[in-house]
Write a protein that holds these residues in place. Structure first.
Motif, short mmCIF file in Angstrom:
data_model
loop_
_atom_site.label_atom_id
_atom_site.label_comp_id
_atom_site.label_asym_id
_atom_site.label_seq_id
_atom_site.Cartn_x
_atom_site.Cartn_y
_atom_site.Cartn_z
N ASP A 32 0.82 -1.21 0.00
CA ASP A 32 0.00 0.00 0.00
C ASP A 32 0.85 1.27 0.00
O ASP A 32 0.31 2.37 0.19
CB ASP A 32 -0.91 0.02 1.24
CG ASP A 32 -1.93 -1.11 1.21
OD1 ASP A 32 -2.35 -1.50 0.11
OD2 ASP A 32 -2.29 -1.61 2.30
N ASP A 73 -2.51 5.87 -1.13
CA ASP A 73 -3.80 6.55 -1.15
C ASP A 73 -3.69 8.04 -0.85
O ASP A 73 -4.70 8.75 -0.85
CB ASP A 73 -4.81 5.87 -0.21
CG ASP A 73 -4.37 5.86 1.26
OD1 ASP A 73 -3.37 6.55 1.60
OD2 ASP A 73 -5.02 5.17 2.06
N ARG A 74 -2.47 8.53 -0.59
CA ARG A 74 -2.25 9.97 -0.42
C ARG A 74 -1.74 10.63 -1.69
O ARG A 74 -1.60 11.85 -1.74
CB ARG A 74 -1.23 10.22 0.70
CG ARG A 74 -1.73 9.93 2.11
CD ARG A 74 -0.74 10.49 3.12
NE ARG A 74 -0.50 11.90 2.90
CZ ARG A 74 0.67 12.51 3.12
NH1 ARG A 74 1.72 11.81 3.53
NH2 ARG A 74 0.81 13.80 2.92
#
Length: 273
Positions: free
Chosen positions: A109, A201-202
């Motif tokens: 991730d 996800d940033r």
């Protein structure tokens, strides 16, 4: 990742000493440290060869050893390429080929990164301003050493001579404490890289730029990182490099923007995550 890249030589009569490549989860960019005419490197292969060999080793090792930290990956790649030189090359020569290194790798991730020397990684952060990950030790070291060169018209005989003297002096600060670090023959240099990771996800996208492409922002100050990312999103790497070349062409003698070469090899890689 969706990756677009472009690499353009600074001059049609010189080899492009940048290198960029990508796999499905790794992107690498290297900027070979070219030496001015008249300075011997002790290597029979040259800077372009070195950047390509190291880049290929990096791409392969980072992808096949995903749990190995990127600094360790770089150390392995440096050691392998040093062995590839062979007996015809004098690796003790202070001007032996070297290169900046920028790597990103998608692992689970997160997006891991490594930056060594003066190429730039720009993170397009979803919830904030862009973040430029830089290793500014070369810039800090060279600032006081390049004053004579920068005071002379780019391309003049006097500038060429001053550039050669600058390069020779700068070499004594390479891969030393209190100086700056690049990839060349010593795997220990990898431990001095700037490293880190960011949750995927940033991030919207990332850009890897050799200093010939990043100069639109960090040397010419004609735009900022947010606008550079917009150019890359709208017009791709070609759009960014086109603007760099237009700026260089407007100042061929380095009067507005003093620099070692009127036009440098320029490489931009844009990765949408």
């Amino acid at each position: 990742m969706r990756v677009s890249l472009l690499s353009v030589p600074g001059s049609p009569d010189r080899s492009n000493e940048d290198f960029a490549a990508a796999s499905h989860d790794v992107v690498v960019l290297l900027d070979g440290a070219g030496t001015p005419p008249g300075i011997e490197s002790g290597c029979s292969h040259g800077v372009a060869w070195y950047a390509r060999q190291l880049g290929a080793q990096l791409l392969a090792e980072a992808g096949t050893a995903p749990r190995r930290p990127l600094a360790d990956v770089l150390a392995v790649a440096i050691e392998r390429v040093a062995a590839m030189h062979g007996d015809a090359c004098d690796l003790t020569d202070p001007n032996t080929p070297s290169a900046t290194v920028t790597v990103v790798r998608r692992t689970g991730d997160d997006l891991e990164y490594l930056v060594l020397a003066d190429s730039v990684l720009v993170l397009d952060v979803l919830d904030g301003d862009p973040v430029a990950v830089t290793d500014d030790r070369l810039a800090r070291t060279s600032r006081s050493l390049r004053a004579e060169m920068d005071a002379l018209p780019t391309g003049s005989p006097e500038h060429t001579q001053a550039r050669r003297a600058y390069a020779e002096t700068l070499g004594s600060y390479r891969n030393t404490a209190g100086g700056f670090w690049v990839a060349n023959t010593d795997p220990a240099a990898a431990a001095h890289a700037v490293t880190g990771s960011v949750p995927l996800d940033r991030l919207r996208a990332v850009a890897l730029l050799s200093d010939g492409a990043s100069r639109l922002v960090d040397r010419f100050r004609l735009t900022d990182w947010a606008d550079a990312l917009k150019i890359l999103a709208d017009d791709g790497p070609a759009g960014l490099i086109r603007r760099v070349r237009a700026a260089e062409d407007s100042d061929p003698r380095g009067e507005r923007w003093p620099r070692g070469k009127a036009s440098d090899d320029a490489t931009a890689v844009y990765c949408v995550l």
